[in-house]
Design an enzyme around this catalytic site. Structure first.
Site, PDB file in Angstrom:
ATOM      1  N   HIS A 147      35.286  54.900  84.307  1.00  0.00           N
ATOM      2  CA  HIS A 147      36.676  54.857  83.848  1.00  0.00           C
ATOM      3  C   HIS A 147      37.373  53.544  84.174  1.00  0.00           C
ATOM      4  O   HIS A 147      38.607  53.438  84.078  1.00  0.00           O
ATOM      5  CB  HIS A 147      37.435  56.040  84.470  1.00  0.00           C
ATOM      6  N   LYS A 149      38.806  49.705  83.944  1.00  0.00           N
ATOM      7  CA  LYS A 149      39.384  48.860  82.890  1.00  0.00           C
ATOM      8  C   LYS A 149      39.626  47.497  83.521  1.00  0.00           C
ATOM      9  O   LYS A 149      40.753  47.175  83.891  1.00  0.00           O
ATOM     10  CB  LYS A 149      40.712  49.414  82.373  1.00  0.00           C
ATOM     11  N   ASP A 154      35.352  33.884  84.057  1.00  0.00           N
ATOM     12  CA  ASP A 154      34.771  32.747  84.782  1.00  0.00           C
ATOM     13  C   ASP A 154      34.538  33.037  86.265  1.00  0.00           C
ATOM     14  O   ASP A 154      34.545  32.112  87.094  1.00  0.00           O
ATOM     15  CB  ASP A 154      35.669  31.499  84.639  1.00  0.00           C
TER      16      ASP A 154
END
Ligand code: ZN
Length: 211
Positions: A147, A149, A154
């Site tokens: 779940h 996000k 870089d």
């Protein structure tokens, strides 16, 4: 007796001064480090100028132009990638975010995408498109939802929050995103991505998928 007291006071003063110095150094180091908070839903506006900065006035769509929004800021952070983008996101169906990832891939940026296996199969998911374009995608194969996000740009810029990479999340939901280059915050996410990436290698059987 007095000598012992003087030495004791001196030791305390030294400890305090060291503590103050350490705090000061930390504060100076963190000064200037990128920190940004974005809230959603984002104002709906054209983002064509972000993808085509050389032609900022070329779009004639009906959306407002030249407006800086939470979503345009998010796109700029993603598109700032010069060498790598590691993306770990549960739901990915937003076409403009997909376009940003594909743009980076075409620029030669090394993109790795980790997503949830159930959501990947849902209609509108962009994961198949990314895979078809040659982007390395892995799906979480554990029995619970992956779940997360978050994205790491870089290896030093973290983008994380409640926002799934969907149109609904961007335009309709109350969501938050933090963008930071604070090393103490970025490092655990880099490590977590690496852990999940290795665990979800199709060639590998991983027993301890979850932390
Ligand atoms: Zn437009």
């Amino acid at each position: 007796m007095w000598t012992a007291k003087v030495l004791g006071v001196g030791a305390v003063a030294l400890a305090l001064s060291v503590d103050v110095t350490v705090r000061l150094i930390r504060r100076l180091r963190s000064r200037g480090t990128l920190k940004e908070v974005l809230f959603f839903p984002s104002e709906i506006a054209c983002v064509e100028h972000i993808f085509r900065p050389a032609l900022p006035h070329s779009c004639v769509c009906s959306l407002p132009h030249g407006v800086e929004t939470s979503f345009s800021r998010l796109l700029r952070h993603i598109l700032s990638a010069a060498s790598t983008l590691d993306l770990c996101v549960f739901a990915f169906s937003n076409v403009n975010l997909s376009r940003a990832v594909l743009t980076l891939h075409k620029r030669g940026v090394t993109v790795r995408v980790l997503s949830d296996k159930d959501y990947t199969a849902i209609s509108g998911s962009q994961i198949g498109l990314l895979r078809s374009a040659g982007i390395c995608v892995r799906c979480d194969k554990s029995s619970v939802y992956m779940h997360h996000k978050f994205a790491v740009v870089d290896g030093r810029r973290l983008i994380t929050g409640s926002l799934n990479w969907t149109l609904t999340a961007v335009q309709s939901n109350l969501e938050n995103v933090i963008v930071t280059e604070e090393r103490d915050l970025v490092r655990p996410f880099v490590d977590e991505f690496h852990r999940l990436w290795v665990c979800n290698d199709p060639e590998r059987r991983c027993v301890t998928v979850k932390a």
